[in-house]
Enzyme design. Structure first.
Site, PDB file in Angstrom:
ATOM      1  N   ASN A   1      25.760  55.493  43.399  1.00  0.00           N
ATOM      2  CA  ASN A   1      25.339  54.104  43.189  1.00  0.00           C
ATOM      3  C   ASN A   1      23.928  53.966  43.753  1.00  0.00           C
ATOM      4  O   ASN A   1      23.743  53.833  44.965  1.00  0.00           O
ATOM      5  CB  ASN A   1      26.309  53.149  43.894  1.00  0.00           C
ATOM      6  CG  ASN A   1      25.977  51.691  43.653  1.00  0.00           C
ATOM      7  OD1 ASN A   1      24.943  51.358  43.076  1.00  0.00           O
ATOM      8  ND2 ASN A   1      26.836  50.805  44.112  1.00  0.00           N
TER       9      ASN A   1
ATOM     10  N   ASP B   1      28.029  48.314  34.485  1.00  0.00           N
ATOM     11  CA  ASP B   1      28.573  47.037  34.970  1.00  0.00           C
ATOM     12  C   ASP B   1      28.852  46.067  33.827  1.00  0.00           C
ATOM     13  O   ASP B   1      29.725  45.205  33.924  1.00  0.00           O
ATOM     14  CB  ASP B   1      27.550  46.366  35.904  1.00  0.00           C
ATOM     15  CG  ASP B   1      27.810  46.690  37.364  1.00  0.00           C
ATOM     16  OD1 ASP B   1      28.428  47.728  37.635  1.00  0.00           O
ATOM     17  OD2 ASP B   1      27.379  45.907  38.229  1.00  0.00           O
TER      18      ASP B   1
ATOM     19  N   LEU C   1      34.123  38.082  45.203  1.00  0.00           N
ATOM     20  CA  LEU C   1      33.285  37.392  46.178  1.00  0.00           C
ATOM     21  C   LEU C   1      32.805  38.367  47.244  1.00  0.00           C
ATOM     22  O   LEU C   1      33.582  38.832  48.086  1.00  0.00           O
ATOM     23  CB  LEU C   1      34.071  36.243  46.832  1.00  0.00           C
ATOM     24  CG  LEU C   1      34.753  35.249  45.872  1.00  0.00           C
ATOM     25  CD1 LEU C   1      35.518  34.196  46.653  1.00  0.00           C
ATOM     26  CD2 LEU C   1      33.731  34.604  44.947  1.00  0.00           C
TER      27      LEU C   1
ATOM     28  N   GLY D   1      26.993  39.577  46.652  1.00  0.00           N
ATOM     29  CA  GLY D   1      26.860  39.133  45.270  1.00  0.00           C
ATOM     30  C   GLY D   1      28.230  38.642  44.847  1.00  0.00           C
ATOM     31  O   GLY D   1      29.245  39.168  45.304  1.00  0.00           O
TER      32      GLY D   1
ATOM     33  N   ARG E   1      30.587  36.622  56.945  1.00  0.00           N
ATOM     34  CA  ARG E   1      31.474  36.604  58.117  1.00  0.00           C
ATOM     35  C   ARG E   1      30.937  35.655  59.172  1.00  0.00           C
ATOM     36  O   ARG E   1      31.684  34.853  59.742  1.00  0.00           O
ATOM     37  CB  ARG E   1      31.605  38.021  58.697  1.00  0.00           C
ATOM     38  CG  ARG E   1      32.388  38.982  57.821  1.00  0.00           C
ATOM     39  CD  ARG E   1      32.195  40.407  58.255  1.00  0.00           C
ATOM     40  NE  ARG E   1      30.790  40.822  58.157  1.00  0.00           N
ATOM     41  CZ  ARG E   1      30.345  42.052  58.384  1.00  0.00           C
ATOM     42  NH1 ARG E   1      31.202  42.988  58.740  1.00  0.00           N
ATOM     43  NH2 ARG E   1      29.074  42.356  58.263  1.00  0.00           N
TER      44      ARG E   1
ATOM     45  N   GLU F   1      38.562  39.545  49.759  1.00  0.00           N
ATOM     46  CA  GLU F   1      39.610  40.382  50.338  1.00  0.00           C
ATOM     47  C   GLU F   1      39.888  40.050  51.799  1.00  0.00           C
ATOM     48  O   GLU F   1      41.019  40.206  52.269  1.00  0.00           O
ATOM     49  CB  GLU F   1      39.217  41.861  50.232  1.00  0.00           C
ATOM     50  CG  GLU F   1      39.140  42.373  48.806  1.00  0.00           C
ATOM     51  CD  GLU F   1      38.457  43.733  48.718  1.00  0.00           C
ATOM     52  OE1 GLU F   1      38.353  44.418  49.763  1.00  0.00           O
ATOM     53  OE2 GLU F   1      38.014  44.107  47.619  1.00  0.00           O
TER      54      GLU F   1
ATOM     55  N   GLU G   1      35.777  50.158  43.045  1.00  0.00           N
ATOM     56  CA  GLU G   1      34.879  50.461  41.933  1.00  0.00           C
ATOM     57  C   GLU G   1      34.607  51.951  41.813  1.00  0.00           C
ATOM     58  O   GLU G   1      34.471  52.482  40.708  1.00  0.00           O
ATOM     59  CB  GLU G   1      33.575  49.680  42.110  1.00  0.00           C
ATOM     60  CG  GLU G   1      33.763  48.179  41.948  1.00  0.00           C
ATOM     61  CD  GLU G   1      32.573  47.374  42.427  1.00  0.00           C
ATOM     62  OE1 GLU G   1      31.743  46.998  41.580  1.00  0.00           O
ATOM     63  OE2 GLU G   1      32.483  47.118  43.639  1.00  0.00           O
TER      64      GLU G   1
END
EC number: 2.7.2.1
Length: 393
Positions: free
Chosen positions: A10, A146, A205, A208, A280, A326, A376
């Site tokens: 990536n 994507d 979420l 991005g 967070r 998550e 992913e």
């Protein structure tokens, strides 16, 4: 026959993430080269060990070579030829690539052609693909896009109400992103529910963020558009705004349009409202970040309501995934409370620890609600294996 390892890559404008899998799809190592062109930082995780070091990366080529050398140095592989398959995440495949594809002269040329649509992403991705073609000549390279999952979006949902030649000559339309994540979630829940095809609303979420309406296993609509800037309020991205703001601020602050768009991408979103892009931190201090949290939650809830309507109120589940979806229980609860009038019900007792997925809807809820940990990289492995196997046939 020798079992080959599979590498997932990536590449970003100043970073490259790697994951190495064995032929049983188990992770052998994770690597990260970041701050390329600046001062450089390298991280490698394997066998419950972690290596972190400052390394000067003057370009992506040096970063790739450093990672591959680290794999050999730490005896994760003996020879580069052990890596038989490389799956590359590519952000923009436009509406041309409707599936993952084996990298050859033609497909690489198309990836480069679409640099104009995603210069920050497709350029480094194309560069890194070329580096691997030279470094590991025996490996097959597969590009996983994507945008592919969203090529099923109907014309009335992807078309913008702009002059026709914008689409015809300049490829302006909704493309959508996070497609690999949405594909993974859809396939994961098909197996979990033992049912296909599914109708889902999935909220990815993270820093991005986007929402996707999935109808009969296919993307019906999604909140990101021509670029990942459209849609939800994100870590540093504004999401939906009045487009006239761009020319107004350019004129008022003596900036170019590119400068304004850069600020919308990198200095807006939650960062602009709170001074932090770390979700967070933001949700850990609700009393300080009250307005930002309300704005964020309202935007996600609006898209859930919109997509529930587009799916005629018939869904198998509402799903939350991505780093925030998550793990940020408080955020997810607020979003569900905001759409309670539509029949979604939860309570705080349902937000415990979980592994792959967790049901967070109450018995009174009209619809099931799940948190699912996306993967992913594993989806890229599966797509790369499928495409490379088909080529052999």
């Amino acid at each position: 026959m020798q079992s080959h390892k599979i590498l997932v890559v990536n590449a970003g404008s100043s970073s490259i993430k790697f994951q190495l899998f064995n032929d049983k799809k188990q992770v052998l190592a994770k690597g990260l080269c970041e701050r390329i062109f600046i001062d450089g930082f390298f991280k490698l995780e394997f066998n419950q060990k972690k290596i972190e070091e400052k390394v000067q990366f003057n370009d992506h080529n040096l970063a790739v070579k450093h990672f591959l050398n680290a794999l050999k140095k730490n005896k994760i592989i003996t020879e580069l030829s052990e890596i038989g398959l490389i799956g590359h995440r590519v952000v923009q495949g436009a509406n041309y690539f409707t599936d993952a594809v084996l990298v050859d002269t033609h497909s690489l040329a198309k990836i480069k052609e679409f640099i104009k649509l995603a210069p920050l992403h497709n350029k480094p991705e194309a560069d890194v693909i070329e580096i691997f073609l030279k470094e590991i000549k025996t490996a097959k390279n597969v590009a996983v896009f994507d945008t592919t999952f969203h090529t099923t979006i109907p014309r009335e949902n992807y078309l913008y109400a702009v002059p026709e030649n914008w689409e015809k000559n300049n490829l302006v339309r909704r493309y959508g992103f996070h497609g690999t994540s949405y594909k993974y979630i859809n396939e994961f829940l098909e197996k979990k529910f033992n049912k296909k095809p599914l109708n889902l609303i999935v909220c990815h979420l993270g820093n991005g963020a986007s929402v996707c309406a999935i109808k009969q296993g296919k993307s019906l609509n999604t909140s990101m558009g021509f670029t990942p800037l459209e849609g939800l309020i994100m870590g540093t991205r504004s999401g939906d705004i009045d487009p006239a703001i761009v020319s107004y601020i350019a004129e008022q602050q003596k900036l170019s349009c590119n400068d304004v768009v850069n600020e919308l991408n990198k200095k807006s979103g939650m960062f602009a409202i709170t001074g932090s892009s770390d979700m967070r931190d933001i949700f850990d201090k609700p009393e300080i970040n009250d307005i930002a949290i309300k704005m964020y939650v309202n935007r996600v809830a609006d898209y859930i309501a919109k997509y529930l309507n587009q799916l005629s109120g018939e869904i198998d589940s509402l799903v939350f995934t991505g780093g925030v979806g998550e793990n940020a229980s408080y955020c997810v609860q607020l979003i569900i409370e905001k759409v309670a009038s539509l029949g979604f019900k939860t309570n705080s007792n349902l937000f415990g620890n979980y592994q792959d997925s967790s049901l967070i809807s109450t018995n009174e809820s009209k619809y099931q609600i799940f948190r699912v940990r996306t993967n992913e990289e594993l989806m890229i492995v599966e797509d790369a294996l499928r495409v490379s196997t088909n080529i052999k046939k």
